[in-house]
Design an enzyme around this catalytic site. Sequence first.
Site, short mmCIF file in Angstrom:
data_model
loop_
_atom_site.label_atom_id
_atom_site.label_comp_id
_atom_site.label_asym_id
_atom_site.label_seq_id
_atom_site.Cartn_x
_atom_site.Cartn_y
_atom_site.Cartn_z
N CYS A 1 7.82 0.35 -0.37
CA CYS A 1 6.51 -0.20 -0.01
C CYS A 1 5.64 0.95 0.47
CB CYS A 1 6.64 -1.32 1.02
SG CYS A 1 7.36 -0.81 2.60
N ARG B 1 7.92 -4.36 4.72
CA ARG B 1 8.47 -5.07 3.56
C ARG B 1 9.75 -4.46 2.98
NH1 ARG B 1 3.08 -4.69 0.24
NH2 ARG B 1 3.07 -2.78 1.49
N ASP C 1 1.41 -7.58 2.03
CA ASP C 1 1.70 -6.77 3.22
C ASP C 1 1.47 -7.62 4.48
OD1 ASP C 1 1.96 -4.86 5.15
OD2 ASP C 1 0.54 -3.45 4.26
P1 4NP Z 1 4.81 -1.86 4.75
O1 4NP Z 1 3.60 -2.23 5.74
O2 4NP Z 1 4.20 -1.03 3.62
O3 4NP Z 1 5.30 -3.17 4.28
O4 4NP Z 1 5.81 -1.08 5.58
C1 4NP Z 1 2.74 -1.29 6.29
C2 4NP Z 1 3.13 -0.62 7.41
C3 4NP Z 1 2.27 0.30 7.99
C4 4NP Z 1 1.03 0.54 7.43
C5 4NP Z 1 0.66 -0.14 6.29
C6 4NP Z 1 1.51 -1.06 5.73
N1 4NP Z 1 0.15 1.46 8.05
O5 4NP Z 1 -0.98 1.61 7.56
O6 4NP Z 1 0.54 2.12 9.01
#
Ligand code: 4NP
Length: 157
Positions: free
Chosen positions: A10, A16, A125
């Site tokens: 991800c 995720r 997300d």
């Molecule tokens: P992930 O979610 O891609 O599902 O781990 C996110 C976690 C952190 C961030 C964006 C999406 N962020 O911008 O820090």
Amino acid sequence: MSKPSVLFVCLGNICRSPLAEAAFRKAAEDAGLDAHADSAGTAAYHVGEPPDPRSIATAAHMGVDIAHYRGRQLAHHDYTRFTHIFALDHSNLDAILSRMPEEATAHVGLLMDVVEGRAGEAVPDPYYGGADGFLETWADVDAAAQALVAMLRRGLA
Ligand code: 4NP
């Protein structure tokens, strides 16, 4: 067939993809499938950090401890070390494909493509939403994990 080795990817590797890794580990164990699993982010924002507390709580609720997972960024060698690399959404799929080295051997795809009737769907997300979003994420990644384990067991993936 070589032992399946699956990487879930991800953006941050804290929401995720750790849940996808956890759901896959659980589904593989339940099915008696010998497989390796890991997760990574296309971004480096959370390298070395544990998963989001909401992901840890959701996985724990489902019987999987992910508190020891640590964020890492997708690396060059992942393309040859893993048999499969699955993106949680389209922008991460684009990022994975755009960094794909010549020598890549992994099958690269969108995770929800393995679920009948859900091809082309992203796993949204949940980072900016509430705790409910993490249960929805679990439902999505668990559906994919079950389908993927069934496909791997039949030698179809
Ligand atoms: P992930 O979610 O891609 O599902 O781990 C996110 C976690 C952190 C961030 C964006 C999406 N962020 O911008 O820090």
